[in-house]
Motif scaffolding. Structure first.
Motif, PDB file in Angstrom:
ATOM      1  N   GLU A 130       0.817  -1.211   0.000  1.00 47.85           N
ATOM      2  CA  GLU A 130       0.000   0.000   0.000  1.00 47.85           C
ATOM      3  C   GLU A 130       0.855   1.267   0.000  1.00 47.85           C
ATOM      4  O   GLU A 130       1.880   1.349   0.668  1.00 47.85           O
ATOM      5  CB  GLU A 130      -0.890   0.011   1.243  1.00 47.85           C
ATOM      6  CG  GLU A 130      -1.761   1.233   1.349  1.00 47.85           C
ATOM      7  CD  GLU A 130      -2.529   1.301   2.662  1.00 47.85           C
ATOM      8  OE1 GLU A 130      -3.249   2.293   2.856  1.00 47.85           O
ATOM      9  OE2 GLU A 130      -2.411   0.383   3.494  1.00 47.85           O
ATOM     10  N   ASN A 187       0.193   5.173   0.956  1.00 44.46           N
ATOM     11  CA  ASN A 187      -0.773   6.048   1.607  1.00 44.46           C
ATOM     12  C   ASN A 187      -0.087   7.381   1.886  1.00 44.46           C
ATOM     13  O   ASN A 187       0.676   7.503   2.844  1.00 44.46           O
ATOM     14  CB  ASN A 187      -1.280   5.407   2.903  1.00 44.46           C
ATOM     15  CG  ASN A 187      -2.402   6.186   3.531  1.00 44.46           C
ATOM     16  OD1 ASN A 187      -2.456   7.406   3.434  1.00 44.46           O
ATOM     17  ND2 ASN A 187      -3.303   5.475   4.187  1.00 44.46           N
ATOM     18  N   TYR A 212       1.186  -6.778   6.150  1.00 42.01           N
ATOM     19  CA  TYR A 212       0.969  -5.451   5.589  1.00 42.01           C
ATOM     20  C   TYR A 212       0.708  -4.500   6.749  1.00 42.01           C
ATOM     21  O   TYR A 212      -0.222  -4.705   7.524  1.00 42.01           O
ATOM     22  CB  TYR A 212      -0.228  -5.454   4.637  1.00 42.01           C
ATOM     23  CG  TYR A 212      -0.005  -6.257   3.382  1.00 42.01           C
ATOM     24  CD1 TYR A 212       0.719  -5.725   2.321  1.00 42.01           C
ATOM     25  CD2 TYR A 212      -0.519  -7.539   3.256  1.00 42.01           C
ATOM     26  CE1 TYR A 212       0.933  -6.453   1.162  1.00 42.01           C
ATOM     27  CE2 TYR A 212      -0.318  -8.267   2.092  1.00 42.01           C
ATOM     28  CZ  TYR A 212       0.406  -7.724   1.049  1.00 42.01           C
ATOM     29  OH  TYR A 212       0.615  -8.446  -0.099  1.00 42.01           O
ATOM     30  N   SER A 264      -0.285  -1.222   9.037  1.00 45.01           N
ATOM     31  CA  SER A 264      -1.361  -0.238   9.063  1.00 45.01           C
ATOM     32  C   SER A 264      -0.824   1.153   9.391  1.00 45.01           C
ATOM     33  O   SER A 264      -1.556   2.130   9.319  1.00 45.01           O
ATOM     34  CB  SER A 264      -2.428  -0.649  10.076  1.00 45.01           C
ATOM     35  OG  SER A 264      -1.860  -0.757  11.363  1.00 45.01           O
ATOM     36  N   SER A 265       0.478   1.214   9.767  1.00 43.20           N
ATOM     37  CA  SER A 265       1.144   2.488  10.029  1.00 43.20           C
ATOM     38  C   SER A 265       2.643   2.282   9.791  1.00 43.20           C
ATOM     39  O   SER A 265       3.103   1.153   9.637  1.00 43.20           O
ATOM     40  CB  SER A 265       0.904   2.954  11.460  1.00 43.20           C
ATOM     41  OG  SER A 265       1.588   2.121  12.371  1.00 43.20           O
ATOM     42  N   ASP A 321       4.179  -0.097  12.324  1.00 47.48           N
ATOM     43  CA  ASP A 321       3.577  -1.428  12.415  1.00 47.48           C
ATOM     44  C   ASP A 321       4.460  -2.438  11.681  1.00 47.48           C
ATOM     45  O   ASP A 321       4.241  -2.759  10.522  1.00 47.48           O
ATOM     46  CB  ASP A 321       2.164  -1.396  11.812  1.00 47.48           C
ATOM     47  CG  ASP A 321       1.485  -2.746  11.859  1.00 47.48           C
ATOM     48  OD1 ASP A 321       1.936  -3.624  12.618  1.00 47.48           O
ATOM     49  OD2 ASP A 321       0.497  -2.915  11.115  1.00 47.48           O
TER      50      ASP A 321
END
Length: 106
Positions: A54, A56, A80, A82-83, A86
């Motif tokens: 991802e 972002n 994967y 999330s921040s 992470d």
């Protein structure tokens, strides 16, 4: 992963880190930080995109992702993020590698 690099190599694993910077910038960072593992520029995110990593922009760009790929090219573990912070603990990734190594000798 840097602090446990010897544990990864002792298990026959290699770490490859992809980054969005150009080759010169990436090489300069790698040398300045004395990184023990392989670093590869992925400027147009072709490799990252093939693993559905991802991007972002609200969270500072490409999100971290960790994969364990066995010698047959099969993804055995994926995380994967999330921040940006992470990232799985090294022990978790090393357990996956240990499991793969055990399966090879069964």
């Amino acid at each position: 992963m840097r602090q446990d690099y010897d544990e990864f190599t002792r298990r026959g694993a290699e770490i490859i880190a992809l980054g969005p910077d150009g080759p010169r910038a990436y090489q300069r960072f790698w040398e300045l930080e004395n990184m023990p593992f392989i670093g590869m520029p992925d400027i147009r995110s072709k490799i990252a995109d093939s693993y559905y990593q991802e991007v972002n922009l609200l969270k500072l760009g490409r999100m971290p992702a960790v994969f364990v790929i066995d010698k047959n090219g099969i993804i055995r573990y994926k995380h994967y993020a999330s921040s940006m912070s992470d990232i799985p603990q090294n022990e978790e990734v090393l357990r996956v590698i240990d499991q793969i190594n055990e399966e090879r000798y069964e």
